[in-house]
Design a protein around this motif. Structure first.
Motif, short mmCIF file in Angstrom:
data_model
loop_
_atom_site.label_atom_id
_atom_site.label_comp_id
_atom_site.label_asym_id
_atom_site.label_seq_id
_atom_site.Cartn_x
_atom_site.Cartn_y
_atom_site.Cartn_z
N VAL A 136 -27.35 1.17 0.07
CA VAL A 136 -26.62 -0.15 -0.25
C VAL A 136 -25.21 0.28 -0.21
O VAL A 136 -24.55 1.31 -0.73
CB VAL A 136 -26.78 -0.31 -2.08
CG1 VAL A 136 -26.25 -1.74 -2.37
CG2 VAL A 136 -28.26 -0.28 -2.30
N ASN A 137 -24.55 -0.72 0.13
CA ASN A 137 -23.10 -0.52 0.64
C ASN A 137 -22.30 -0.80 -0.62
O ASN A 137 -22.60 -1.97 -1.40
CB ASN A 137 -22.53 -1.33 1.89
CG ASN A 137 -20.89 -0.81 2.14
OD1 ASN A 137 -20.20 -1.03 1.31
ND2 ASN A 137 -20.58 -0.42 3.30
N ALA A 138 -21.46 0.10 -1.16
CA ALA A 138 -21.00 -0.31 -2.56
C ALA A 138 -19.93 -1.48 -2.52
O ALA A 138 -19.72 -1.88 -3.63
CB ALA A 138 -20.10 1.18 -2.89
N ARG B 206 -22.41 7.22 6.92
CA ARG B 206 -22.98 8.13 6.03
C ARG B 206 -24.36 7.76 5.50
O ARG B 206 -25.36 8.37 5.04
CB ARG B 206 -22.05 8.34 4.74
CG ARG B 206 -20.87 9.13 5.03
CD ARG B 206 -21.00 10.49 5.23
NE ARG B 206 -19.80 11.17 5.44
CZ ARG B 206 -18.96 11.90 4.62
NH1 ARG B 206 -19.19 11.95 3.42
NH2 ARG B 206 -18.00 12.48 5.39
N LEU B 207 -24.32 6.15 5.06
CA LEU B 207 -25.69 5.58 4.59
C LEU B 207 -26.71 5.68 5.64
O LEU B 207 -28.05 6.14 5.08
CB LEU B 207 -25.58 4.11 4.28
CG LEU B 207 -24.30 3.88 2.96
CD1 LEU B 207 -24.29 2.28 2.98
CD2 LEU B 207 -25.15 4.64 1.66
N ALA B 208 -26.33 5.72 7.00
CA ALA B 208 -27.41 5.82 7.92
C ALA B 208 -27.92 7.16 7.88
O ALA B 208 -29.13 7.59 8.04
CB ALA B 208 -27.08 5.43 9.31
N ALA C 152 -29.31 5.42 -1.79
CA ALA C 152 -28.21 6.00 -1.52
C ALA C 152 -26.89 4.89 -1.56
O ALA C 152 -27.22 3.83 -1.02
CB ALA C 152 -28.20 6.68 -0.09
N ILE C 153 -26.09 5.13 -2.10
CA ILE C 153 -24.80 4.08 -2.46
C ILE C 153 -23.66 4.82 -1.89
O ILE C 153 -23.35 5.80 -2.34
CB ILE C 153 -24.49 3.57 -3.92
CG1 ILE C 153 -25.99 3.08 -4.16
CG2 ILE C 153 -23.62 2.70 -4.13
CD1 ILE C 153 -26.76 3.87 -5.22
N ASP C 154 -22.92 4.13 -0.88
CA ASP C 154 -21.52 4.54 -0.38
C ASP C 154 -20.90 3.31 0.33
O ASP C 154 -21.50 2.17 0.41
CB ASP C 154 -21.91 5.55 0.57
CG ASP C 154 -20.64 6.52 0.67
OD1 ASP C 154 -20.84 7.81 0.57
OD2 ASP C 154 -19.35 6.17 0.92
#
Ligand code: CXF
Ligand code: ZN
Length: 372
Positions: free
Chosen positions: A240-242, A227-229, A220-222
Motif C-alpha cells: 500500500v502506498n502510504a 521499495r514496495l515492489a 508493506a506500507i511505504d
C-alpha cells in the motif's frame, strides 16, 4: 602493542567523512582486535552525525562491522585469531537486563556503546597521539581495524564459510532489528495478519521474517513504490502506498484487524493509525526513532478492552550470538535473502554510501574496507 589503522572520522552534519591515520590502544583482557572487511551503514550512524543522539564528536562511527580477528586479550573465549566474526552492540553483562539475555536494554548501554571511550572512560583510539572518540557500539568499524569486546563479537559458523563477510556485515544491527521484532519481540504466529510500516532495511527484514513465521497476509506500507515492489518480492502479499488510504486497504483485506503491526517510521500519526487497525489481542511494536518530545495517544477502551499490546523494541530483542546464528542459518537455507537489499561501496566512497542511504537509492549500503 599498538596498531595503526585508517579510520573514517565524523565531524558532524555539514562535514564529509575524512579517512585519516589513527592508532589503536593496546588490548585489554576482554578485548579483540578485528581487521574490518566490511561495515554496513545504518541510520543510527547518520543520527549521530547529525547530533540527534548524545554521542560526542568527532568520532569514528560504524556498528555493522564484519572482519577477521587478529589478536585477542588474555581473557577472551568468544573468538580466536583467524576467526571470521560479526560485530554488534556491546553490553555490560552484569545488569538485570543482561541477566535475562536482553542486552539491547542493558542498563549501562550508554557507557558501553555511545560514550566515545571504553566504559571506564579510557580511549581506544588515538590520532597524532591524542585520544579520538571511538568504541561506537563497542567497535567503530568505519575503519580498517577496530577494538571489539568479548560480548559483542559473534563467530560466523562453518556452515556459512562460503558466504562473504561483506554480505553478512549488516546482520549486526538493521537486519536483526527487523527480524527480531517479528520473531522474538512480537512472536508472530502463522496464519495471522501483519503490517509493516516503512520498507527500509528494518522493515524489509521484518517482512522476510513474517514470511518465515508463516504470517498471512503481510502488508508493506511505504511512500516509495520501488521499495514496495522489492517488499513484495521478499514476502509482502499486499503493498500500500502510504499516500493512499492505508486503513481502508488493510480493512478491506482484513476486516477483523491486524494480529501484528510493526512501525519503523517513528511517525506518531502512523503509529497511532497502526494501533487503530489492531484486532483483539493485537500487538504493535515500535522500532522507529521519534523526536525527544514525541508522545502517543491511544484509545484506552480499545487498548484495555481488546487486550492489545504496544511495545517499544530495541535491536529486535536480540541476544546477539544465538539470534545471529539463527539468521545466518536462515540465510544459508535461502529463506532470508537479505543480499537483495545491499549495495557495495569502497571505503573511500563513504560519503557516496551515506548519500545513497539518505536518498533511498540503496536500501543497505555496505562499505568494502579490506579484502577478505
Ligand atoms: C541499536 C539500538 C540499541 C540496541 C541495538 C541496536 N540500534 C542501532 O541502530
Ligand atoms: Zn544500527
Amino acid at each position: 602493542m599498538t596498531v595503526s589503522a585508517k579510520v573514517a572520522v565524523c565531524r558532524g552534519k555539514d562535514a564529509p567523512f575524512t579517512i585519516e591515520d589513527a592508532t589503536l590502544d593496546a588490548l585489554r583482557p576482554d578485548e579483540l582486535r578485528v581487521r574490518i572487511v566490511a561495515c554496513g551503514v545504518c541510520h543510527t550512524d547518520l543520527a549521530v552525525r547529525d547530533g540527534q543522539l548524545p554521542v560526542p564528536l568527532p568520532i569514528v562511527l560504524g556498528h555493522e562491522g564484519a572482519g577477521i580477528v587478529e589478536a585477542v586479550g588474555s581473557a577472551v573465549t568468544a573468538a580466536k585469531p583467524g576467526d571470521r566474526v560479526l560485530m554488534s552492540f556491546n553490553s555490560c553483562g552484569d545488569c538485570p537486563s543482561c541477566a535475562v539475555e536482553a542486552p539491547t536494554y542493558c542498563y549501562n548501554f550508554f557507557p558501553h556503546n555511545w560514550s566515545g571511550t571504553r566504559a571506564d572512560g579510557s580511549p581506544t583510539l588515538f590520532r597524532d597521539g591524542a585520544p579520538l572518540h571511538a568504541n561506537f557500539f563497542g567497535q567503530s568499524s568505519f575503519a580498517t581495524h577496530a577494538i571489539a569486546h568479548q560480548r559483542n563479537v559473534v563467530v560466523v559458523p562453518e556452515s556459512a564459510a562460503a558466504i562473504p563477510l561483506e554480505r553478512l556485515a549488516p546482520l549486526g544491527c538493521g537486519l536483526m532489528t527487523g527480524a527480531g521484532a517479528v520473531l522474538r519481540s512480537m512472536k508472530v504466529r502463522a496464519g495471522m495478519p501483519v503490517a509493516v510500516f516503512g520498507t527500509g532495511t528494518v522493515g524489509i527484514a521484518a517482512i522476510m521474517a513474517a514470511r518465515i513465521a508463516g504470517a498471512n497476509p503481510i502488508f508493506a506500507i511505504d511512500i516509495n513504490d520501488d521499495r514496495l515492489a522489492l517488499a513484495r518480492e521478499l514476502g509482502a502479499t499486499h503493498t500500500v502506498n502510504a499516500r493512499d488510504d492505508v486503513a481502508a486497504a488493510i480493512r478491506a483485506a482484513c476486516p477483523a484487524g491486524l494480529g501484528y503491526a510493526l512501525d519503523t517510521t517513528g511517525i506518531a500519526r502512523v503509529i497511532e493509525g497502526a494501533f487503530d487497525l489492531l484486532a483483539p489481542k493485537g500487538k504493535l511494536a515500535m522500532v522507529g526513532a521519534s523526536g525527544p518530545e514525541a508522545t502517543l495517544a491511544f484509545n484506552e477502551t480499545a487498548f484495555m478492552g481488546q487486550g492489545r499490546t504496544v511495545m517499544g523494541v530495541l535491536g529486535g530483542d536480540s541476544d546477539i550470538g544465538p539470534f545471529l546464528h539463527e539468521l545466518i542459518d536462515l540465510h544459508v537455507a535461502g529463506r532470508f535473502p537479505f543480499e537483495r537489499l545491499i549495495g557495495y561501496f569502497d571505503f573511500d566512497a563513504i560519503d557516496a554510501a551515506v548519500h545513497a542511504s539518505e536518498t533511498g537509492s540503496v536500501v543497505k549500503p555496505v562499505l568494502r574496507i579490506t579484502p577478505e
